[in-house]
Motif scaffolding. Structure first.
Motif, PDB file in Angstrom:
ATOM      1  N   ARG A   1      55.604 -25.443-102.934  1.00 17.84           N
ATOM      2  CA  ARG A   1      54.312 -25.565-102.255  1.00 17.84           C
ATOM      3  C   ARG A   1      53.687 -26.918-102.620  1.00 17.84           C
TER       4      ARG A   1
ATOM      5  N   THR B   1      47.524 -26.076 -98.182  1.00 17.16           N
ATOM      6  CA  THR B   1      48.884 -26.296 -98.683  1.00 17.16           C
ATOM      7  C   THR B   1      49.914 -26.149 -97.568  1.00 17.16           C
TER       8      THR B   1
ATOM      9  N   ILE C   1      54.318 -25.213 -97.257  1.00 21.70           N
ATOM     10  CA  ILE C   1      55.558 -24.801 -97.890  1.00 21.70           C
ATOM     11  C   ILE C   1      56.640 -25.761 -97.436  1.00 21.70           C
TER      12      ILE C   1
ATOM     13  N   TYR D   1      52.543 -28.429-106.015  1.00 19.05           N
ATOM     14  CA  TYR D   1      51.776 -27.416-106.741  1.00 19.05           C
ATOM     15  C   TYR D   1      52.493 -26.999-108.013  1.00 19.05           C
TER      16      TYR D   1
END
Length: 315
Positions: free
Chosen positions: A21, A47, A49, A82
């Protein structure tokens, strides 16, 4: 307008999973114009992916608001992994907003009708409604030959796109009408040519009809002779007006009543503007003691125009 642009994003962390992420951020002077597409809110962050080790194609969209000034705008796109916050990547994207040229050009006052030989003026205002600075040049086309004009400011000005009041300019067009101009309504154009467009204003001016005559003696105004002798008093009549006029000549006085026969070279004649015609008054010296006088009156077809009078004397 809006535009969508593709970018490649990949996570470089070492992980047993195939995805990671990333947190997305955008900064810049007008950062709110731009946003990453298809983001997911996670722990109050926007965010995406992304794959690890293999780049994927994502996109961001920039929406330019109406009225935005023309120029270059920088957007700094930042992503932070992340799972590994030390992995940060930034990309600077520069967007050029095209200039849209838009000016308005209006009159704020119109002159009344005037006489030939006079000057008049129009008050004008030009406004830059575009999204960038503009250079505007003014010109007048369609004027009759011999008519002169001027502006009370430079014929080329520069205007910013705003703020209101600073993006407009008021000025005057001054027109000098020659005294030989004929009475009519004249139409011509004033153009405002910017760097991208040209706007025209059609103006018109009505010239008044002027009736005016001039009479000048071309012989002696006092003559002496013998009874029964015919004498001639000569004079010129000129149409000083700016329109065709029908001129009438009449006589009065003791010479007209007693120095018979009398007569004029002509009593009615049509004269063009500035046309001059010669005429005479003929009289026969009567018996008896003079002097005798003749009042020769020349009038225009327009009763409001002043008449001209000559006085001749006969002994």
């Amino acid at each position: 307008e809006s535009g969508t642009y593709d970018i490649a994003i990949v996570s470089l962390i070492e992980s047993d999973t195939s995805t990671s992420r990333v947190i997305t951020e955008i900064s810049g002077e007008v950062y709110w114009w731009a946003s990453f597409d298809d983001t997911e809110e996670f722990e109050n962050e926007e965010t995406l992916i992304v794959s690890t080790g293999q780049p994927d194609i994502f996109s961001f969209t920039i929406s330019v608001p109406e009225g935005a000034d023309s120029g270059n705008y920088e957007f700094i796109l930042k992503i932070t992994d992340y799972n590994e916050p030390s992995h940060v990547s930034t990309l600077t994207y520069t967007l050029f907003v095209r200039q849209e040229f838009d000016i308005s050009f209006v009159t704020t006052s119109d002159p009344p009708t005037i006489n030939p030989g006079e000057s008049t003026e129009w008050n004008l205002r030009v406004t830059n409604n575009g999204n960038g600075g503009d250079r505007i040049t003014f010109d007048v086309v369609g004027l009759p030959i011999g008519w002169n004009y001027s502006f009370d400011s430079d014929s080329t000005i520069e205007l910013p796109p705003g703020p209101p009041g600073e993006n407009s300019k008021s000025f005057s067009l001054i027109l000098d009408v020659p005294n030989t101009a004929h009475p009519a309504t004249y139409e011509f154009n004033v153009s405002a040519q910017s760097l991208g467009i040209t706007v025209n204003i059609t103006l018109n001016l009505t010239l008044n009809t002027i009736y005016q005559i001039s009479v000048t003696e071309t012989s002696a105004v006092e003559l002496t002779g013998q009874s029964g002798e015919t004498v001639y008093f000569q004079f010129d009549v000129t149409n000083k007006g700016n329109s065709v006029d029908i001129i009438t000549v009449e006589g009065g006085g003791s010479m007209v009543d007693q120095a018979l026969p009398i007569g004029f070279g002509w009593t009615t004649k049509t004269l063009q503007p500035n046309e001059k015609q010669s005429n005479y008054f003929k009289a026969t010296i009567p018996q008896g003691e003079g002097p005798w006088t003749a009042l020769v009156t020349v009038t225009s077809s327009d009763s409001s125009a002043p008449a001209e009078t000559l006085t001749f004397t006969l002994n």
